[in-house]
Design an enzyme around this catalytic site. Structure first.
Site, short mmCIF file in Angstrom:
data_model
loop_
_atom_site.label_atom_id
_atom_site.label_comp_id
_atom_site.label_asym_id
_atom_site.label_seq_id
_atom_site.Cartn_x
_atom_site.Cartn_y
_atom_site.Cartn_z
N LEU A 56 -9.91 0.23 -42.01
CA LEU A 56 -10.24 -0.89 -41.61
C LEU A 56 -10.19 -2.03 -42.71
O LEU A 56 -9.62 -3.08 -42.67
CB LEU A 56 -11.55 -1.15 -41.05
CG LEU A 56 -12.09 -2.35 -40.49
CD1 LEU A 56 -11.11 -2.87 -39.12
CD2 LEU A 56 -13.68 -2.38 -40.14
N LYS A 57 -10.55 -1.49 -43.84
CA LYS A 57 -10.60 -2.43 -45.40
C LYS A 57 -9.17 -2.76 -45.45
O LYS A 57 -8.93 -3.94 -45.63
CB LYS A 57 -11.05 -1.40 -46.15
CG LYS A 57 -10.74 -2.15 -47.83
CD LYS A 57 -11.00 -1.13 -48.93
CE LYS A 57 -10.62 -1.73 -50.11
NZ LYS A 57 -11.38 -2.82 -50.70
N HIS A 114 -17.83 -14.08 -54.32
CA HIS A 114 -17.36 -13.38 -53.15
C HIS A 114 -16.60 -14.18 -52.16
O HIS A 114 -15.99 -13.76 -51.10
CB HIS A 114 -18.71 -12.85 -52.47
CG HIS A 114 -19.66 -11.86 -53.38
ND1 HIS A 114 -20.38 -12.63 -54.10
CD2 HIS A 114 -19.57 -10.64 -53.61
CE1 HIS A 114 -21.11 -11.56 -54.64
NE2 HIS A 114 -20.43 -10.42 -54.53
N CYS A 160 -28.02 -8.42 -58.19
CA CYS A 160 -27.32 -8.96 -57.13
C CYS A 160 -28.22 -9.45 -55.89
O CYS A 160 -29.40 -9.52 -56.07
CB CYS A 160 -26.54 -7.79 -56.56
SG CYS A 160 -25.21 -7.66 -57.58
N GLU A 203 -14.09 -4.76 -68.81
CA GLU A 203 -14.63 -3.34 -67.87
C GLU A 203 -13.24 -2.60 -67.29
O GLU A 203 -13.42 -2.11 -65.91
CB GLU A 203 -15.68 -3.60 -66.90
CG GLU A 203 -17.06 -4.15 -67.33
CD GLU A 203 -17.94 -4.20 -66.75
OE1 GLU A 203 -18.09 -3.79 -65.35
OE2 GLU A 203 -19.00 -5.29 -66.93
N ILE A 216 -20.49 -12.49 -65.91
CA ILE A 216 -21.52 -11.37 -65.75
C ILE A 216 -20.92 -10.10 -66.31
O ILE A 216 -21.63 -9.03 -66.57
CB ILE A 216 -21.76 -11.24 -64.03
CG1 ILE A 216 -22.42 -12.35 -63.57
CG2 ILE A 216 -22.58 -10.09 -63.84
CD1 ILE A 216 -23.61 -12.94 -64.26
N GLY A 217 -19.68 -9.90 -66.45
CA GLY A 217 -19.02 -8.56 -66.96
C GLY A 217 -17.65 -8.16 -66.63
O GLY A 217 -16.75 -8.35 -67.56
N LYS A 254 -29.21 -8.10 -48.66
CA LYS A 254 -29.52 -6.67 -48.44
C LYS A 254 -30.01 -6.56 -47.10
O LYS A 254 -30.83 -7.13 -46.42
CB LYS A 254 -30.40 -6.03 -49.59
CG LYS A 254 -30.08 -6.10 -50.96
CD LYS A 254 -28.80 -4.94 -51.27
CE LYS A 254 -28.47 -5.13 -52.63
NZ LYS A 254 -27.26 -4.37 -53.07
N GLU A 260 -28.01 -13.49 -58.68
CA GLU A 260 -26.80 -14.09 -57.70
C GLU A 260 -27.76 -14.99 -56.76
O GLU A 260 -28.49 -14.49 -55.87
CB GLU A 260 -26.46 -12.76 -56.85
CG GLU A 260 -25.24 -12.26 -57.57
CD GLU A 260 -24.67 -11.28 -56.73
OE1 GLU A 260 -24.74 -11.35 -55.52
OE2 GLU A 260 -24.09 -10.10 -56.98
#
Length: 754
Positions: A17-18, A694, A643, A483, A430-431, A114, A665
């Site tokens: 699906l992704k 996002h 987050c 990273e 942020i990284g 969340k 966030e």
């Protein structure tokens, strides 16, 4: 005895699906192709569940992005800004999920939060016009009929009216009041249509009931359902709860017109006690959630059978069920060829949990001792070793001062100002930076031993050089190394710590097309060698500017892993904290001046009931973070990042983490957090994300300037950092560079005005 599941993972065995949705986003496939891929997956899943011998098979649990958004769209709860784009239904749906920037307009995505105490994120529906709320969608009916064509009488699953209403962000009280009436009418119409289709069962998920309920909450729930259940006719209604127990409303539910109640006996601490105290209604069926939908360990049939026997004292009408949706666990262990069978036999993913339900049903329906029971009990013999005496001894030796950093925040701030010499409103990220296909290929080739360690390192060092150069050209003040060596912020550390196990294909949906592969905490955790030191030292050698060291905090590592069940979460977290502490001190000794310890998932395991917050979580989670950084010098600046979550009610506890800088966030939640920061005189310096990473849209200089001005109106200028709201790993370089250039330009423009 029959069995049921609440919901099934929708991403597919191999994340089909992704990839199908991402192809559509990149204009590499048509709407028709995407919808066909989705339908093929649904059919495959239904047939799999049917083959596994499940009696109550769910439909409408599938989603192209998020099931809360699906429910909102079903009832036309769509903000005017998305309607005004004049897109077709699918693209309007994705505009709400990801934002939209194109010829039809420029809008941001819905806020993301969340989902209760999980690592799944849902989209917060926005309602600015309650007049349009009505049953306008048909997804629930279409998918029921799809299953029917396969000969499957499915149980449609939908978020219940009470939970949906509580999750919506309303424009104002007037809108909310009208929405209550309109939404009730829409659900009544839904019942009518399901009756027309001769649907037997409808599952209404009401997880909001496991929170601490006020009198007003209970009154609202009763108001909705007293009316709604008068319209059910032949339709049977299952009220399904999960993530906790129903202590505030259970007696009332026994007297209600629901045909069945779904109780969680895994996370519902008082579920069994409630049944023992109040009994169970003779006119209802109990859907008993005894297969853990959130963890990956094999079910101990002895414990499950003991629970069922106890429940049978109060009712014989029992359906075996999962504790929650299975989307929180990976698809199947059948793809795990590398894990030792001694470990694998003790793991149960979604497909295996179907088998457990089938086994338990068969055992309960057979008169003599079943070989399935004996086989299950054999699995728990000869379990691989989990204990490490050195780790136990180190934990035992901890003192109170190991959890406290000195000197005070105020004193450190003055020392760091002098030492770091950063400008007002320092800019940073942020990284992580974008991970292109070649970065992933390099990592995979190294894992598969197709390239040498030297080749792998040299490739990543070149990427770090490019990343540092890009940041210097943009003009950021504090840099990151990007990273490129990390697949995932938790998995990477788990791979380098003793005590973790890893799956090949243990993907779990986090939100939309984002999937994560949580590590498994199997044994006692320790660090055997430095993890990030070489990368950080190399990155810092390339620039005169400060390059942050980047680590993941112990609470996040725990919360984004599948935890042990044989020791407490507190002990497991403290073990991880000691391992990360060793890394922090190594970075400091190597001259790294700023060290970021991300606690992205701090809120995740916070109990849903406020009375349990401190004793069951915060009293050990906050000290675990303190343990990580308490050994550094005053001049070393400690950052942390968090987050998507709601933080306003635990900000004092976050302040007690005693970090020097924290980034949140906050962009999707409209920076509302700032009012609370101001009100409680939050001492830590803060970087509220100034734009949402996002979404693929690039924020303009004007938009960013306005956001920075909003922040300055709420907080002292000396306390503010300017940064995106999360890591940039999932974005494309062109979006990142354009956005960061605008961020720096906007910051410089504001600095000139100060």
């Amino acid at each position: 005895m029959k069995n049921s599941i609440i919901s099934y993972p929708r991403i597919g065995a191999n994340r089909e699906l992704k990839f199908a949705i991402e192809k559509y986003f990149k204009n590499q496939s048509s709407k028709e192709e995407l919808l066909k891929s989705a339908k093929d997956l649904r059919i495959r899943h239904w047939q799999e569940i049917q083959k596994a011998g499940i009696d109550f098979i769910p439909s409408n649990d599938f989603s192209l992005y998020d099931n809360v958004l699906d429910a909102a769209v079903l009832f036309n709860i769509v903000h005017t800004k998305y309607k005004n784009l004049n897109l077709d239904a699918l693209d309007e749906y994705f505009a709400q999920s990801r934002g939209y920037q194109g010829e039809n307009g420029d809008v941001t995505a819905l806020a993301m939060k969340k989902w209760f105490n999980t690592n799944y994120h849902y989209l917060v529906p926005e309602c600015d016009n309650a007049d349009i709320i009505a049953l306008t969608g048909d997804k629930i009916f279409k998918e029921y009929l799809e299953a029917k064509e396969l000969g499957i009488e499915s149980k449609p699953v939908l978020i219940g009216i009470f939970t949906l209403f509580k999750l919506i962000a309303f424009k104002d009280e007037k809108t909310q009041k009208l929405a209550k009436e309109k939404l009730l009418n829409a659900y009544i119409e839904l019942f009518d249509k399901l009756n027309e289709l001769k649907v037997t069962w409808l599952e209404l998920d009401e997880p909001y009931l496991v929170y601490d309920l006020s009198k007003e909450d209970i009154a609202l729930f009763e108001e909705f359902y007293q009316e709604l259940l008068n319209h059910k006719k032949d339709l049977k209604i299952l009220l399904q709860s999960y993530f906790g127990d129903l202590r505030d409303i259970y007696p009332k539910l026994l007297e209600s017109k629901f045909d069945a109640l779904g109780l969680d006996f895994i996370e519902g601490k008082q579920s069994l006690a409630l049944v023992q105290k109040y009994g169970f209604a003779k006119d209802k069926i109990l859907f008993a959630g005894l297969i853990n939908g959130k963890n990956i360990y094999t079910n101990d049939y002895a414990k499950s059978l003991k629970l069922i026997k106890e429940l049978q004292k109060y009712t014989q009408n029992i359906i075996l069920n999962t504790s929650c949706s299975l989307l929180h666990v990976p698809y199947s262990t059948e793809f795990e060829s590398k894990l030792d069978s001694n470990y694998l036999k003790l793991f149960s993913f979604a497909k295996e949990k179907l088998q457990e339900l089938k086994d338990l049903k068969e055992i309960l329906n057979s008169s003599e001792e079943n070989p399935l029971f004996r086989a299950n009990q054999e699995l728990f013999k000869n379990i691989p070793e989990r204990l490490d005496e050195k780790v136990k001894a180190r934990l035992k030796a901890l003192k109170k001062e190991d959890f406290t950093r000195t000197p005070s925040f105020k004193e450190r701030a003055l020392i760091q100002k002098e030492f770091l010499k950063l400008p007002l409103l320092p800019t940073t990220t942020i990284g992580s930076f974008p991970q292109s296909a070649d970065v992933r290929s390099n990592r995979l080739a190294f894992k598969q031993e197709k390239i040498s360690a030297q080749n792998y390192t040299e490739f990543n060092q070149q990427k770090i050089k490019e990343c540092i150069q890009i940041q210097e050209e943009i003009g950021l003040d504090v840099l990151v190394h990007g990273e490129f060596e990390r697949n995932d912020m938790v998995e990477y550390f788990g791979e380098n710590l003793k005590g973790f196990l890893f799956t090949q294909n243990g993907w779990v949906q986090s939100y939309g097309t984002r999937c994560v592969k949580p590590p498994v905490i199997w044994g006692d955790v320790s660090r055997t060698k430095p993890i990030t030191l070489a990368w950080s030292k190399f990155a810092q050698s390339l620039s005169q500017k400060i390059v942050k060291g980047m680590l993941t905090g112990p609470v996040t590592i725990l919360n984004w892993s599948f935890p042990r069940e044989d020791i407490s979460l507190k002990e497991s977290t403290e073990q991880i904290a000691l391992a990360i502490r060793d890394e922090v001190l190594d970075l400091e000794n190597a001259g790294i001046k700023i060290i970021q310890i991300d606690e992205a998932a701090l809120r995740e395991k916070l109990p849903l009931r406020k009375s349990d917050w401190h004793s069951e979580y915060l009293d050990w989670a906050i000290p675990a973070f303190n343990l990580v950084h308490s050994g550094v010098k005053a001049k070393t600046q400690i950052h942390t990042h968090m987050c998507y979550s709601e933080f306003s009610d635990i900000l004092k506890e976050i302040d007690a983490m005693d970090a020097d800088v924290i980034s949140f966030e906050a962009s999707r939640s409209n920076l509302s957090l700032l009012d609370t920061l101001k009100a409680i005189r939050f001492k830590t310096e803060v970087g509220p994300g100034v734009y949402d990473i996002h979404s693929p849209r690039v924020p303009s200089v004007e938009e960013l300037s306005l956001t920075i001005e909003k922040i300055l109106n709420k907080l002292p200028k000396e306390q503010i950092w300017i940064n995106p709201d999360c890591g940039l790993k999932t974005r494309a370089y062109e979006e990142v560079i354009a956005s960061l250039k605008n961020l720096v330009t906007a910051t410089q423009k504001i600095r000139e005005q100060l």
